[in-house]
Design a protein around this motif. Structure first.
Motif: not given
Length: 121
Positions: A26, A101-103
Motif C-alpha cells: 500500500s 495509502t492509509w496514512e
C-alpha cells in the motif's frame, strides 16, 4: 508494505554485482531509498542513499565504486557494485522512507530482509 532484496552472492575481488530491492504493498509515494550493510561483528552502516529527487550520497569507502539508482515506476532501488573488495563482504539491507495509502501525511520507514554479499580475495 514489503521490501524484497535480491542479487547478493559470491564474487571474486575486482568483480561486480548488482543488488535490487522492490517495494510492494500500500504505497502512495516513495521518498528516500537507501542501502545499508552489516559485516560480522560490526554495526550496520549506510552505504548509499538516493532521494526522491535523485540526489545521492555515498559512504567514503564505496565512492567511485558503487552507484545507487532507482526506478520509480517499478518501486525499485538498485546498487551497482564494481571493483569489489573483500571488505565489502556483508549482509546488505535496503531501507525505504515512504508514504502509505492509509496514512499519507506521515512517512514510514521499512527494512528489507537482507542479502548476503561475499567477496573472496
Amino acid at each position: 508494505v514489503q521490501l524484497q532484496a535480491s542479487g547478493g552472492g559470491l564474487v571474486q575481488a575486482g568483480g561486480s554485482l548488482r543488488l535490487s530491492c522492490v517495494a510492494s504493498g500500500s504505497i502512495f509515494s516513495i521518498l528516500a531509498m537507501a542501502w545499508y550493510r552489516q559485516a560480522p561483528g560490526k554495526q550496520r552502516e549506510l552505504v548509499a542513499l538516493i532521494t526522491s529527487g535523485g540526489s545521492t550520497n555515498y559512504a567514503d569507502s564505496v565512492k567511485g565504486r558503487f552507484t545507487i539508482s532507482r526506478d520509480n515506476a517499478k518501486n525499485t532501488v538498485y546498487l551497482q557494485m564494481n571493483s569489489l573488495k573483500p571488505e565489502d563482504t556483508a549482509v546488505y539491507y535496503c531501507n525505504v522512507d515512504l508514504l502509505t495509502t492509509w496514512e499519507v501525511s506521515r512517512p514510514k520507514n521499512y527494512w528489507g530482509q537482507g542479502t548476503q554479499l561475499t567477496v573472496s580475495s
